[in-house]
Design a protein around this motif. Structure first.
Motif, PDB file in Angstrom:
ATOM      1  N   GLU A  50       0.829  -1.206   0.000  1.00  0.00           N
ATOM      2  CA  GLU A  50       0.000   0.000   0.000  1.00  0.00           C
ATOM      3  C   GLU A  50       0.866   1.260   0.000  1.00  0.00           C
ATOM      4  O   GLU A  50       0.581   2.218  -0.721  1.00  0.00           O
ATOM      5  N   ARG A  54       0.931   3.999  -2.981  1.00  0.00           N
ATOM      6  CA  ARG A  54       0.627   5.397  -2.667  1.00  0.00           C
ATOM      7  C   ARG A  54       1.785   6.313  -3.060  1.00  0.00           C
ATOM      8  O   ARG A  54       1.590   7.349  -3.688  1.00  0.00           O
ATOM      9  N   ALA A 138      -1.261  -1.967  -9.557  1.00  0.00           N
ATOM     10  CA  ALA A 138      -2.717  -1.848  -9.446  1.00  0.00           C
ATOM     11  C   ALA A 138      -3.292  -2.806  -8.408  1.00  0.00           C
ATOM     12  O   ALA A 138      -4.282  -2.478  -7.744  1.00  0.00           O
ATOM     13  N   ALA A 141      -4.077  -1.517  -4.782  1.00  0.00           N
ATOM     14  CA  ALA A 141      -5.125  -0.492  -4.777  1.00  0.00           C
ATOM     15  C   ALA A 141      -6.498  -1.123  -4.975  1.00  0.00           C
ATOM     16  O   ALA A 141      -7.466  -0.766  -4.292  1.00  0.00           O
ATOM     17  N   VAL A 142      -6.588  -2.069  -5.879  1.00  0.00           N
ATOM     18  CA  VAL A 142      -7.856  -2.756  -6.128  1.00  0.00           C
ATOM     19  C   VAL A 142      -8.231  -3.603  -4.918  1.00  0.00           C
ATOM     20  O   VAL A 142      -9.393  -3.619  -4.484  1.00  0.00           O
ATOM     21  N   SER A 145      -9.559  -1.375  -2.169  1.00  0.00           N
ATOM     22  CA  SER A 145     -10.908  -0.916  -2.513  1.00  0.00           C
ATOM     23  C   SER A 145     -11.925  -2.022  -2.292  1.00  0.00           C
ATOM     24  O   SER A 145     -13.040  -1.756  -1.818  1.00  0.00           O
ATOM     25  N   TRP A 152     -16.675   0.770  -3.691  1.00  0.00           N
ATOM     26  CA  TRP A 152     -15.327   1.328  -3.818  1.00  0.00           C
ATOM     27  C   TRP A 152     -14.495   0.513  -4.794  1.00  0.00           C
ATOM     28  O   TRP A 152     -13.641   1.053  -5.485  1.00  0.00           O
ATOM     29  N   LEU A 153     -14.773  -0.782  -4.863  1.00  0.00           N
ATOM     30  CA  LEU A 153     -14.098  -1.614  -5.868  1.00  0.00           C
ATOM     31  C   LEU A 153     -14.507  -1.164  -7.269  1.00  0.00           C
ATOM     32  O   LEU A 153     -13.659  -1.019  -8.148  1.00  0.00           O
ATOM     33  N   ALA A 156     -12.742   2.067  -8.060  1.00  0.00           N
ATOM     34  CA  ALA A 156     -11.322   1.837  -8.375  1.00  0.00           C
ATOM     35  C   ALA A 156     -11.171   1.266  -9.784  1.00  0.00           C
ATOM     36  O   ALA A 156     -10.310   1.713 -10.552  1.00  0.00           O
ATOM     37  N   LEU A 160      -9.334   3.053 -12.886  1.00  0.00           N
ATOM     38  CA  LEU A 160      -8.227   2.339 -13.518  1.00  0.00           C
ATOM     39  C   LEU A 160      -8.448   2.221 -15.025  1.00  0.00           C
ATOM     40  O   LEU A 160      -7.602   2.636 -15.825  1.00  0.00           O
ATOM     41  N   SER A 185     -12.392  10.750  -6.945  1.00  0.00           N
ATOM     42  CA  SER A 185     -12.252   9.872  -5.787  1.00  0.00           C
ATOM     43  C   SER A 185     -12.449  10.636  -4.485  1.00  0.00           C
ATOM     44  O   SER A 185     -13.129  10.167  -3.563  1.00  0.00           O
ATOM     45  N   HIS A 189     -15.399   9.871  -1.780  1.00  0.00           N
ATOM     46  CA  HIS A 189     -15.061   9.535  -0.396  1.00  0.00           C
ATOM     47  C   HIS A 189     -15.606  10.578   0.579  1.00  0.00           C
ATOM     48  O   HIS A 189     -15.952  10.259   1.709  1.00  0.00           O
TER      49      HIS A 189
END
Length: 194
Positions: A50, A54, A138, A141-142, A145, A152-153, A156, A160, A185, A189
């Motif tokens: 992560e 990031r 990726a 991040a996936v 999510s 959220w998936l 994402a 993407l 995003s 959020h």
């Protein structure tokens, strides 16, 4: 990983690690990103998946050579300002030396049939390494999510695939696509908090 200096790792050892990365950095940015990922996550555990994703995303927003910025950021996280310098020099030294030597060598052999055949094979291999890097960046991040829920998936995956599609077909500037994706995003959020 905190921003504090890792006392167990000498600057000489850190230089050696990044120098070896620099020696292996064939195939362009995608291949190099894969090598860095394997080193800092899998081999030494300096960053989590992560954190890596990031920090890489942060470097994508900055102008300039992203791998250089990423190397500096990682070096600073591992060993402070001196770590940033050591990692950057370690990474760049082999490339600079090889570029000078290869330029001289290629000038002498550029018309050779073997040289032309070798160059034709390098391009598909580099693309394959780039696809592997994209997948590895990726994936966390996936996964994160998906842990937050299906909504959220889907966001994402939309970002993407949508970002890639917009860049491919509309040829918009990368910074505008990144800003739009980040804004979308952030908006989604912020609505979750309401």
């Amino acid at each position: 990983m905190s921003d504090s200096i890792d006392k167990s790792l000498s600057l000489g050892r850190l230089f050696g690690i990044w120098f070896l990365l620099g020696l292996q950095s064939f195939g362009g940015g995608g291949a190099m990103l894969t090598l860095i990922r394997r080193t800092v996550i899998e081999r030494y555990g300096w960053l989590t998946e992560e954190e890596f994703t990031r920090d890489w995303a942060l470097c994508q927003v900055c102008p300039g050579i992203n791998l250089t910025a990423f190397t500096i950021l990682i070096g600073r996280r591992i060993a402070g300002g001196a770590g940033a310098v050591v990692c950057l020099v370690g990474l760049m030294l082999p490339s600079v030396a090889c570029t000078i030597l290869l330029t001289v060598w290629y000038a002498a052999l550029r018309d050779s049939l073997l040289m032309q055949a070798a160059l034709k094979a390098i391009v598909p291999a580099s693309v394959g390494l780039g696809l592997l890097s994209a997948y590895e960046v990726a994936r966390p991040a996936v996964r994160e999510s998906a842990r937050e829920g299906n909504r959220w998936l889907l966001l994402a995956l939309f970002l993407l695939l949508g970002s890639g599609s917009v860049l491919l077909w509309l040829k918009l500037p990368v910074v505008s696509v990144l800003a739009t994706a980040g804004g979308l995003s952030a908006f989604c959020h912020s609505r979750r908090a309401v």
